[in-house]
Design a protein around this motif. Structure first.
Motif: not given
Length: 268
Positions: A105-110
């Motif tokens: 899974e990959v997160s960004d700022g939001n």
């Protein structure tokens, strides 16, 4: 208490295994805040989960530190810090991580981005900010996602090829690779840690190191422990974590009690 900063992890620290805060700790933290103390949550969770917890508590800190220090927002929801993984590292990381066939899974700022929906029992967030993107690697390479964290699920043995591939392709210390639990591996910018985020906020608030209190229970919290002599392990923290803290207390409420006791002694 207006010259004291208390920084607290969430899971296994402020919250127990059921995601609840004990009433004694709740009451003591509330009084600490009412007396002018600075209270900041610092967690690996998304910012939306901190907001959820603060709403339940009924009070909010000056800022919120999420994603293990990659994201910091103030109480007005303005960005203080957003540290993404450098774009030049993305092709090598994609190859190293996705080629092993483990769920990533990959997160960004939001948001968190998933390759497929999760089973209901796998949803651990208080607020689900996830998006489903079937071809995550392509979306990342196209710049549609600017990663803050790659989160891969497996075990220590299955993580070894990923660690070796990252080291071979990028060299040492270009990114931070940390096993955050027996079943999870995180890759994030080497500029990111809870300790670096807390130090930034401490300076921003004008709090001296002697008045900083940090509380945690896991490896990701250890970088906070080096910032002050008031470093606490709590709840079910393993012995290795306790050894790196200055003190052990059962709950965050016990830590707040220590703060008041030390303040009282200082004022004699």
């Amino acid at each position: 208490m207006n010259d004291v900063l208390l920084v607290c992890d969430l899971d296994g620290t402020l919250l127990d295994i059921n995601g609840q805060i004990d009433q004694v700790s709740f009451n003591k933290i509330k009084k600490f805040c009412e007396d002018g103390g600075h209270f900041v949550i610092c967690t690996g969770r998304m910012d939306t989960d901190i907001q959820y917890v603060e709403q339940k508590l009924g009070f909010a800190g000056e800022c919120r530190i999420s994603q293990n220090g990659a994201v910091i927002k103030d109480k007005d929801n303005q960005s203080i810090l957003l540290e993404t993984i450098p774009s030049e590292y993305i092709p090598a990381l994609n190859d190293a991580i996705f080629s092993e066939g483990l769920r990533t899974e990959v997160s960004d700022g939001n948001n968190r981005h998933f390759p497929s929906p999760r089973k209901p029992e796998e949803v651990a967030e208080f607020v689900d900010s996830s998006k489903i993107i079937e071809d995550l690697p392509a979306s990342i390479l196209a710049g549609e996602i600017e990663p803050t964290i790659y989160l891969t699920f497996g075990n220590e043995q299955s993580f070894l090829p990923i660690k070796l591939a990252i080291a071979n392709s990028l060299g040492e210390n270009k990114v931070t690779v940390i096993q955050t639990s027996p079943t999870s591996l995180e890759v994030l910018s080497n500029k990111v840690s809870k300790g670096k985020a807390v130090e930034l906020i401490r300076k921003k608030l004008g709090i001296v190191s002697d008045s900083l209190y940090v509380v945690g229970d896991a490896e990701s919290d250890v970088s906070m422990f080096t910032l002050t002599e008031h470093a606490y392990a709590v709840q079910e923290a393993e012995e290795a974590i306790c050894e790196q803290a200055n003190y052990y207390r059962k709950t965050v409420g016990d830590v707040v009690a220590d703060i008041y006791k030390q303040k009282k002694e200082e004022n004699r």
